[in-house]
Design a protein around this motif. Structure first.
Motif, mmCIF file in Angstrom:
data_model
loop_
_atom_site.group_PDB
_atom_site.id
_atom_site.type_symbol
_atom_site.label_atom_id
_atom_site.label_comp_id
_atom_site.label_asym_id
_atom_site.label_seq_id
_atom_site.Cartn_x
_atom_site.Cartn_y
_atom_site.Cartn_z
ATOM 1 N N SER A 1 0.858 -1.262 -0.112
ATOM 2 C CA SER A 1 0.160 0.078 0.071
ATOM 3 C C SER A 1 0.873 1.247 0.115
ATOM 4 N N LYS A 2 0.249 2.262 -0.570
ATOM 5 C CA LYS A 2 0.864 3.544 -0.622
ATOM 6 C C LYS A 2 0.008 4.702 -0.586
ATOM 7 N N LEU A 3 0.378 6.000 0.017
ATOM 8 C CA LEU A 3 -0.502 7.039 -0.018
ATOM 9 C C LEU A 3 0.286 8.431 -0.595
ATOM 10 N N LYS A 4 -0.487 8.767 -1.443
ATOM 11 C CA LYS A 4 0.128 10.167 -2.273
ATOM 12 C C LYS A 4 -0.739 11.210 -2.037
ATOM 13 N N LEU A 5 -0.096 12.476 -1.636
ATOM 14 C CA LEU A 5 -0.727 13.560 -1.653
ATOM 15 C C LEU A 5 -0.247 14.495 -2.709
#
Length: 448
Positions: free
Chosen positions: A224-228
């Protein structure tokens, strides 16, 4: 006979316009008198020959449009313009009455065609220009990588209409085990990378020209990854064509997005997207001035993206976006309940490490639900400053949904020879049922 003719004309005008004073009627007759030809000799005819027809049918002074049911609030017609974006193009134009009532300097009513108040964007021409710029981005990309620091610097150039090269995109990327940070500039944010010719999963609410942005990707786990993402630039949803549009709109917009992606399996990756678009003096590119001026608009959107790797060489990509735009009200028009959506499907086949072909089916951002109410004058009371107002409410949903079908190839068929080819058909182009546009692009580059 001069005295009874003038006296009768004054009586007739006073009956037509009982709100005019004697001085107003005298000024009207003098201003509309025929002083051409033989009547131009002021020593004989003074101000000219009385022309009753001109006095009745010729507006004096500038025309104005009422913004309330009273003649005390008037806005000059020449200062009231509406520039329609491609998102609401044809459907909004049909929601506007063909003729309205405007008033001259004496507050007399006259019929006025609204065609001169509305300008439409030329989405087909804008799309073609963007695709040509996209070919330039792909074919002239330069890359510098610092293996010690992990920084990667990429630039590309394209040609303007005068054949001069200028910066088309630039990005700085810093990667680490915990994620990556990216800063970029893009002439058109839809084409700020060269990963996919058709950009099948692009975020339509991030469409901007002369865009500056930053992305920070955080690796949460192995799956999983989170991108802003944040970005600002000239409003790109207006879709203007510099060669044809007479109304130039260059206000800025700002967008922020959060994307959470995760791998369900080794072959399937999903991503959920959410964020906000803030536009200066516009809503989804729709903008105006005078009695049709918009305030700053806000749109909230969500989306879902997916990539399925069927084999090491075959990938399927999909994306769906939906947004809700806060309603706005100008002096003449109100828009409410505006929901928009778009979707993109694509399949890519990797021929080898450098070459791939693809097929894409998409529907550009368009109205799913929403209404426009146009309030306009259709007359006035002869004994007060009251204006008779009428409302026309219409759906902004297009007559037909646009579908774009494209086939493309990109790669390096020979050493130092980059090639990109694309053919795309736009069915029900700009929401008009039965209208089809075609786009064909070929890009080739070879160092000398």
């Amino acid at each position: 006979m001069a005295t009874p003719v003038v006296s009768g004309s004054i009586a007739l005008l006073s009956g037509y316009y009982p709100y005019l004073s004697a001085q107003n009627v005298a000024w009207l007759l003098l201003e509309t008198a025929n002083n051409k030809g033989i009547y131009a000799d002021s020593s004989i005819y003074g101000r000219g020959a009385l022309d009753l027809e001109a006095a009745l049918n010729t507006p004096l002074g500038s025309l104005s449009v009422p913004t309330t049911p009273s003649l005390t609030s008037l806005t000059p017609v020449q200062n009231s313009r509406l520039a329609v974006s491609s998102v609401m193009n044809k459907s909004l134009v049909k929601a506007i009455p063909e003729k309205i009532t405007v008033f001259d300097a004496l507050k007399r009513p006259f019929e006025y065609g609204t065609a001169g108040m509305v300008s439409q964007t030329h989405a087909s021409n804008a799309n073609l220009r963007n695709e040509v710029a996209r070919a330039g981005v792909f074919n002239k990309k330069k890359q510098v990588i610092d293996n010690k620091t992990g920084f990667q610097f990429n630039t590309s150039e394209s040609l303007n209409k005068d054949g001069q090269a200028h910066l088309s995109s630039m990005e700085v990327i810093n990667e680490s085990e915990s994620g990556a940070t990216r800063f970029y500039y893009a002439e058109n944010s839809r084409y700020n990378t060269a990963e996919n010719v058709l950009k099948p999963t692009e975020n339509p609410y991030f469409a901007m020209n002369e865009a500056y942005g930053a992305e920070n990707t955080l690796v949460l786990s192995d799956t999983s990854k989170l991108k802003l993402s944040i970005q600002t630039g000239e409003n790109g949803l207006y879709g203007r064509d510099y060669e044809q549009d007479k109304y130039d709109f260059d206000e800025r917009s700002y967008a922020a997005g959060l994307e959470y992606s995760f791998n369900l399996t080794d072959y399937l990756e999903l991503a959920t997207v959410g964020g906000m678009l803030y536009e200066e003096d516009a809503m989804l590119g729709l903008n105006g001035k005078g009695a049709l001026a918009f305030e700053d608009g806000s749109t909230y959107y969500m989306g879902l993206k997916a990539q399925l790797n069927l084999t090491p060489n075959v990938a399927l990509l999909a994306a769906y976006y939906r947004g809700y735009t806060e309603g706005q009200k100008t002096s003449l028009m109100a828009i409410s309940g505006l929901e928009t959506e778009s979707f993109m499907l694509a399949g890519e086949y990797q021929l080898n490490k450098k070459d791939k072909i693809g097929l894409s089916l998409s529907s550009p951002l368009s109205v799913r639900r929403g209404h426009a109410t146009f309030s306009y004058a259709n007359g006035r009371d002869n004994y007060s400053d009251t204006v008779y107002m009428q409302k026309l409410t219409s759906s902004l949903k297009p007559a037909a949904k646009e579908y774009d079908l494209g086939v493309y190839y990109m790669g390096e068929p020979k050493e130092d020879l980059n090639f990109m080819g694309k053919v795309e058909a736009r069915f029900n182009a700009d929401g008009e049922k039965g209208v089809t546009d075609y786009i064909g692009i070929i890009g080739v580059s070879k160092p000398f």
